[in-house]
Scaffold this motif. Structure first.
Motif, PDB file in Angstrom:
ATOM      1  N   ARG A 117      40.225  33.191  37.918  1.00 26.61           N
ATOM      2  CA  ARG A 117      39.328  33.010  36.763  1.00 26.61           C
ATOM      3  C   ARG A 117      38.632  34.295  36.346  1.00 26.61           C
ATOM      4  O   ARG A 117      38.248  34.449  35.193  1.00 26.61           O
ATOM      5  CB  ARG A 117      38.281  31.948  37.081  1.00 26.61           C
ATOM      6  N   TRP A 118      38.398  35.186  37.277  1.00 27.11           N
ATOM      7  CA  TRP A 118      37.738  36.461  36.989  1.00 27.11           C
ATOM      8  C   TRP A 118      38.322  37.515  37.897  1.00 27.11           C
ATOM      9  O   TRP A 118      38.647  37.248  39.060  1.00 27.11           O
ATOM     10  CB  TRP A 118      36.230  36.366  37.240  1.00 27.11           C
ATOM     11  N   LEU A 119      38.463  38.723  37.361  1.00 25.79           N
ATOM     12  CA  LEU A 119      38.883  39.835  38.196  1.00 25.79           C
ATOM     13  C   LEU A 119      38.423  41.149  37.612  1.00 25.79           C
ATOM     14  O   LEU A 119      38.103  41.252  36.424  1.00 25.79           O
ATOM     15  CB  LEU A 119      40.391  39.839  38.440  1.00 25.79           C
ATOM     16  N   ALA A 120      38.377  42.139  38.477  1.00 25.87           N
ATOM     17  CA  ALA A 120      38.133  43.521  38.087  1.00 25.87           C
ATOM     18  C   ALA A 120      39.340  44.328  38.554  1.00 25.87           C
ATOM     19  O   ALA A 120      39.798  44.177  39.693  1.00 25.87           O
ATOM     20  CB  ALA A 120      36.852  44.052  38.712  1.00 25.87           C
ATOM     21  N   VAL A 121      39.859  45.145  37.665  1.00 25.94           N
ATOM     22  CA  VAL A 121      41.003  46.001  37.969  1.00 25.94           C
ATOM     23  C   VAL A 121      40.574  47.446  37.754  1.00 25.94           C
ATOM     24  O   VAL A 121      40.092  47.798  36.671  1.00 25.94           O
ATOM     25  CB  VAL A 121      42.212  45.686  37.059  1.00 25.94           C
ATOM     26  N   THR A 122      40.737  48.256  38.774  1.00 29.55           N
ATOM     27  CA  THR A 122      40.505  49.696  38.670  1.00 29.55           C
ATOM     28  C   THR A 122      41.838  50.384  38.898  1.00 29.55           C
ATOM     29  O   THR A 122      42.536  50.077  39.870  1.00 29.55           O
ATOM     30  CB  THR A 122      39.490  50.179  39.725  1.00 29.55           C
TER      31      THR A 122
ATOM     32  N   GLU B 232      39.489  43.292  42.545  1.00 31.48           N
ATOM     33  CA  GLU B 232      38.514  42.336  43.041  1.00 31.48           C
ATOM     34  C   GLU B 232      38.736  41.061  42.259  1.00 31.48           C
ATOM     35  O   GLU B 232      38.669  41.061  41.026  1.00 31.48           O
ATOM     36  CB  GLU B 232      37.079  42.818  42.860  1.00 31.48           C
ATOM     37  N   MET B 233      39.036  39.985  42.974  1.00 27.95           N
ATOM     38  CA  MET B 233      39.414  38.730  42.327  1.00 27.95           C
ATOM     39  C   MET B 233      38.530  37.601  42.816  1.00 27.95           C
ATOM     40  O   MET B 233      38.399  37.394  44.026  1.00 27.95           O
ATOM     41  CB  MET B 233      40.885  38.427  42.643  1.00 27.95           C
ATOM     42  N   ALA B 234      37.920  36.872  41.880  1.00 28.61           N
ATOM     43  CA  ALA B 234      37.118  35.720  42.252  1.00 28.61           C
ATOM     44  C   ALA B 234      38.034  34.668  42.866  1.00 28.61           C
ATOM     45  O   ALA B 234      39.081  34.339  42.308  1.00 28.61           O
ATOM     46  CB  ALA B 234      36.400  35.152  41.023  1.00 28.61           C
ATOM     47  N   TRP B 235      37.628  34.169  44.026  1.00 24.00           N
ATOM     48  CA  TRP B 235      38.429  33.156  44.711  1.00 24.00           C
ATOM     49  C   TRP B 235      37.516  32.357  45.625  1.00 24.00           C
ATOM     50  O   TRP B 235      36.703  32.942  46.343  1.00 24.00           O
ATOM     51  CB  TRP B 235      39.541  33.809  45.536  1.00 24.00           C
TER      52      TRP B 235
END
Length: 118
Positions: free
Chosen positions: A91-96, A34-37
Motif C-alpha cells: 500500500r505504501w513504499l519508499a524507493v531510493t 521501505e515497504m509498509a507491511w
C-alpha cells in the motif's frame, strides 16, 4: 500501520542514462526499499506465507531492470514502485535509487520517492 519491511543497498546492473556512452554499458545502481507491511500476523504465527518475500521483491526489481532501459532514475523509481505495489499488494513504499561514482566529488547521486498511503 507503521510496520515496514526494509531492503537496503540492493545492487542491480542497468543500462540507464541519457548520454550515448551510458546506453552502451551496464552501470551499478543501489536501491533502498521501505515497504509498509503488516508484520504482526507473520510474527504472531511464525508463518512465512504471511510475510513479505524479500527474495521475490529483489527478483522483481532485478527483472524490471533486465527488461527496461530508462534514461532517468526518476522513470525507474516510478516504474519499480508501481510494479512492486501491484505485484505484492504493497500500500505504501519508499524507493531510493543511487548511482555511485557519477560525480567526482560525490559518493553517489540519486532520488527518493514515496508512493501510496501509509
Amino acid at each position: 500501520m507503521t510496520d515496514s519491511v526494509l531492503i537496503e543497498q540492493l545492487a542491480v546492473e542497468a543500462i540507464i542514462g541519457v548520454f550515448d556512452w551510458e546506453r552502451e554499458v551496464h552501470q551499478r545502481l543501489l536501491l533502498d526499499l521501505e515497504m509498509a507491511w503488516a508484520n504482526d500476523r507473520p510474527a504472531a504465527t511464525d508463518d512465512l506465507a504471511l510475510a513479505l518475500d524479500y527474495a521475490a521483491v529483489c527478483e522483481a526489481v532485478t527483472e524490471w531492470f533486465h527488461h527496461h532501459q530508462p534514461q532517468l532514475l526518476e522513470t525507474a523509481a516510478e516504474a519499480v514502485a508501481a510494479e512492486l505495489m501491484q505485484r505484492f499488494g504493497i500500500r505504501w513504499l519508499a524507493v531510493t535509487i543511487r548511482k555511485p561514482g557519477v560525480l567526482p566529488r560525490a559518493g553517489s547521486v540519486g532520488i527518493r520517492i514515496e508512493r501510496g498511503q501509509r
